[in-house]
Write a protein that holds these residues in place. Structure first.
Motif, PDB file in Angstrom:
ATOM      1  N   ASP A 168      11.058  -2.468  -7.686  1.00 57.47           N
ATOM      2  CA  ASP A 168       9.754  -2.608  -7.485  1.00 57.47           C
ATOM      3  C   ASP A 168       9.450  -3.468  -6.311  1.00 57.47           C
ATOM      4  OD1 ASP A 168       7.025  -3.386  -7.665  1.00 57.47           O
ATOM      5  OD2 ASP A 168       6.921  -1.996  -9.510  1.00 57.47           O
ATOM      6  N   ILE A 169       9.042  -2.937  -5.169  1.00 60.32           N
ATOM      7  CA  ILE A 169       9.039  -3.950  -3.930  1.00 60.32           C
ATOM      8  C   ILE A 169       7.824  -5.311  -4.277  1.00 60.32           C
ATOM      9  CG2 ILE A 169       8.317  -3.892  -1.474  1.00 60.32           C
ATOM     10  CD1 ILE A 169       9.409  -1.235  -1.414  1.00 60.32           C
ATOM     11  N   VAL A 170       6.846  -4.705  -4.644  1.00 59.77           N
ATOM     12  CA  VAL A 170       5.951  -5.782  -4.711  1.00 59.77           C
ATOM     13  C   VAL A 170       6.153  -6.836  -5.800  1.00 59.77           C
ATOM     14  CG1 VAL A 170       4.232  -4.401  -6.250  1.00 59.77           C
ATOM     15  CG2 VAL A 170       3.276  -5.974  -4.601  1.00 59.77           C
ATOM     16  N   ALA A 171       6.914  -6.429  -6.930  1.00 64.14           N
ATOM     17  CA  ALA A 171       6.982  -7.129  -7.965  1.00 64.14           C
ATOM     18  C   ALA A 171       8.270  -8.217  -7.426  1.00 64.14           C
ATOM     19  CB  ALA A 171       7.449  -6.637  -8.945  1.00 64.14           C
TER      20      ALA A 171
ATOM     21  N   CYS B 218       0.779  -1.040   0.071  1.00 63.80           N
ATOM     22  CA  CYS B 218      -0.100  -0.108  -0.068  1.00 63.80           C
ATOM     23  C   CYS B 218       0.857   1.252   0.089  1.00 63.80           C
ATOM     24  CB  CYS B 218      -0.875  -0.145   1.279  1.00 63.80           C
ATOM     25  SG  CYS B 218      -2.119   1.050   1.247  1.00 63.80           S
ATOM     26  N   ALA B 219       2.275   1.106   0.294  1.00 64.46           N
ATOM     27  CA  ALA B 219       3.121   2.064   0.141  1.00 64.46           C
ATOM     28  C   ALA B 219       3.226   2.869  -0.989  1.00 64.46           C
ATOM     29  CB  ALA B 219       4.453   1.758   0.864  1.00 64.46           C
ATOM     30  N   ALA B 220       3.360   4.381  -1.009  1.00 63.54           N
ATOM     31  CA  ALA B 220       3.606   5.119  -1.948  1.00 63.54           C
ATOM     32  C   ALA B 220       5.187   5.204  -2.323  1.00 63.54           C
ATOM     33  CB  ALA B 220       3.206   6.594  -1.906  1.00 63.54           C
TER      34      ALA B 220
ATOM     35  N   VAL C  82      -0.953  -8.217  -2.982  1.00 65.69           N
ATOM     36  CA  VAL C  82      -2.106  -7.378  -3.484  1.00 65.69           C
ATOM     37  C   VAL C  82      -1.255  -5.879  -3.631  1.00 65.69           C
ATOM     38  CG1 VAL C  82      -4.137  -6.284  -2.661  1.00 65.69           C
ATOM     39  CG2 VAL C  82      -3.667  -8.525  -1.831  1.00 65.69           C
ATOM     40  N   GLY C  83      -1.673  -5.215  -4.625  1.00 62.60           N
ATOM     41  CA  GLY C  83      -1.077  -4.089  -4.780  1.00 62.60           C
ATOM     42  C   GLY C  83      -2.188  -2.973  -4.916  1.00 62.60           C
ATOM     43  N   PHE C  84      -1.622  -1.793  -5.127  1.00 63.92           N
ATOM     44  CA  PHE C  84      -2.733  -0.346  -5.231  1.00 63.92           C
ATOM     45  C   PHE C  84      -2.126  -0.047  -6.383  1.00 63.92           C
ATOM     46  CE2 PHE C  84      -5.213   0.491  -1.474  1.00 63.92           C
ATOM     47  CZ  PHE C  84      -4.978  -0.754  -0.881  1.00 63.92           C
TER      48      PHE C  84
HETATM   49  O1  C5P Z   1       4.070   1.144 -10.318  1.00 62.12           O
HETATM   50  P1  C5P Z   1       3.074   1.866  -9.361  1.00 62.12           P
HETATM   51  O2  C5P Z   1       3.955   2.908  -8.339  1.00 62.12           O
HETATM   52  O3  C5P Z   1       1.917   2.671  -9.816  1.00 62.12           O
HETATM   53  O4  C5P Z   1       2.748   0.938  -8.619  1.00 62.12           O
HETATM   54  C1  C5P Z   1       1.772   0.932  -7.254  1.00 62.12           C
HETATM   55  C2  C5P Z   1       1.780  -0.581  -6.614  1.00 62.12           C
HETATM   56  O5  C5P Z   1       2.956  -1.022  -6.643  1.00 62.12           O
HETATM   57  C3  C5P Z   1       1.516   0.101  -5.297  1.00 62.12           C
HETATM   58  O6  C5P Z   1       0.943  -1.321  -4.658  1.00 62.12           O
HETATM   59  C4  C5P Z   1       2.898   0.330  -4.448  1.00 62.12           C
HETATM   60  O7  C5P Z   1       2.986  -0.253  -3.123  1.00 62.12           O
HETATM   61  C5  C5P Z   1       3.736  -0.759  -5.282  1.00 62.12           C
HETATM   62  N1  C5P Z   1       5.062  -0.357  -5.498  1.00 62.12           N
HETATM   63  C6  C5P Z   1       6.254  -1.050  -5.131  1.00 62.12           C
HETATM   64  N2  C5P Z   1       7.371  -0.566  -5.083  1.00 62.12           N
HETATM   65  C7  C5P Z   1       7.744   0.533  -5.790  1.00 62.12           C
HETATM   66  C8  C5P Z   1       6.821   1.033  -6.736  1.00 62.12           C
HETATM   67  C9  C5P Z   1       5.463   0.516  -6.303  1.00 62.12           C
HETATM   68  O8  C5P Z   1       5.917  -2.062  -4.109  1.00 62.12           O
HETATM   69  N3  C5P Z   1       8.969   0.685  -6.221  1.00 62.12           N
END
Ligand code: C5P
Length: 400
Positions: A307-310, A274-276, A322-324
């Motif tokens: 990219d943390i979630v990926a 959920c983090a930005a 789950v992403g946002f």
């Molecule tokens: O690519 P974008 O930033 O729009 O993707 C949003 C999603 O990806 C959110 O769930 C955010 O927490 C995650 N994210 C992440 N690592 C990053 C950028 C986004 O986990 N570097």
């Protein structure tokens, strides 16, 4: 799993003709998996027998305040502590007056004083008694003290009058209780949630950041805890209290956030990003505060953050991710594409155009899965979080 499963509920039955409805109420609560104990006033026993309620609740009925036998088993203080909720149904004008007065002259009034649990009252009385200023003022006092009223309904009364004062139907009482208690839909699961912004240092005093308040992620943590999960919250710099029961790990930068998530996710079932997260960070962090140099501009070279979630999704293929997607245009289209690209199980899309979300208390989102597209109308972030958790739990259980 229902919201009332394994909840401890005391039903207080008072002396009114509606006491017959208590039997149905106890039966419905039993069916929902609640642990039910019945407390009867002396007046109640003129309308319904303890034996009936004992048979339906599967527990001995509690009647006397000072009963040595009962105090040896579950005494009044234990009973008051045991309860997750006390529901007084039917609640007569007399019990409302006693409660408003703070009396402790029988087992039920004493329990109400001795409990920290929420107390629900379902009034039932003749319409004239209900309309009396004395009764209404007692109810106002109780509402101010956070007693929760269910009904009364209006209609034909046992005494032949027509008006407000009928006890709410047992099914409506159960529905109110259901809405009060969050479900235990995530019982036994460990969830890692990221929240807030990240800060990418430029020098010892400056950073690249963003406006994320962390409210949505913290609300999700709270909702997940309430739904029975164990929760690790990896939080960027925000000014929010940690929800009770949540394990919080504070981080600053995206790389710190990734490393905290890698550790936490080895034990997790579900990961909610959920983090930005800042997409870029300065290539080098100056050792000392950068000085203004003449009148020329300053160029800071940036490099991409992981990219943390990926990354987490690839490292832990069995983890439910789950992403946002915070978007300003073509919200759903971009969110669907992002879900596929980042190989997420679910993505929660929200429109952040016009600064409608960052730092605000309300939000409206669409939950998107492989076979799911659920739009949630605008509500408080906590309410949205609770609904997201319900939907997520359903999807998770469907696929696991
Ligand atoms: O690519 P974008 O930033 O729009 O993707 C949003 C999603 O990806 C959110 O769930 C955010 O927490 C995650 N994210 C992440 N690592 C990053 C950028 C986004 O986990 N570097």
């Amino acid at each position: 799993m229902g919201h009332l499963n394994q909840r401890n509920i005391i039903i207080g039955v008072c002396g009114g003709i509606a006491a017959y409805k208590s039997a149905e109420l106890v039966r419905l609560l039993q069916k929902q998996g609640a642990n039910v104990r019945v407390v009867m006033t002396d007046g109640a026993q003129a309308f319904i027998t303890p034996l009936t309620l004992q048979a339906l609740s599967g527990n001995p009925v509690h009647i006397e305040l000072l009963d040595t036998e009962a105090e040896r088993g579950m005494g009044h203080i234990e009973l008051a502590r045991w309860a997750d909720a006390i529901v007084i149904a039917p609640a007569t004008a007399d019990i409302l007056a006693k409660l408003a007065n703070g009396d402790a002259d029988n087992l039920l009034t004493t329990l109400v004083l001795a409990t920290a649990a929420p107390v629900f009252v379902a009034p039932a009385m003749n319409q004239q008694m209900w309309a009396q200023a004395a009764t209404q003022e007692n109810c106002d006092t109780l509402r101010r003290r956070n007693f929760l009223f269910i009904g009364p309904d209006a209609g034909e009364q046992a005494c032949g009058d027509v008006g407000a004062g009928r006890m709410s139907e047992p099914a409506d009482v159960v529905q109110t209780l259901n809405a009060h208690f969050p479900s235990r839909a995530l019982e036994g699961l460990h969830i890692v949630i990221t929240a807030g912004p990240t800060r990418e240092a430029i020098d010892p005093v400056r950073f690249i950041g963003n406006h994320s308040s962390g409210k949505m992620g913290f609300s999700l943590a709270r909702a997940a805890i309430d739904a029975g999960a164990s929760v690790t919250l990896v939080a960027g710099p925000v000014h929010l209290d940690t929800p009770e029961g949540v394990t919080r790990i504070n981080v600053d930068s995206a790389r710190q956030m990734l490393s905290a998530c890698e550790n936490a996710c080895s034990q997790a079932d579900i990961f909610i990003a959920c983090a930005a997260v800042a997409d870029y960070r300065p290539v080098t962090v100056a050792d000392h505060k950068l000085k203004k140099q003449g009148t020329s501009g300053l160029t800071i070279e940036l490099t991409q953050n992981p990219d943390i979630v990926a990354t987490i999704g690839q490292a832990f293929p069995n983890l439910y991710t789950v992403g946002f997607a915070a978007e300003t245009q073509n919200v759903l289209e971009h969110a669907r594409e992002k879900r596929t690209r980042k190989q997420l199980d679910l993505i929660i899309a929200n429109d952040v155009g016009n600064n409608a979300v960052f730092g605000q208390d309300h939000n409206s989102v669409t939950i998107i899965g492989s076979e799911l597209e659920l739009h949630l109308p605008e509500a408080s972030k906590l309410q949205v979080a609770r609904t997201c958790v319900e939907a997520l739990a359903k999807e998770y259980r469907r696929t696991h």
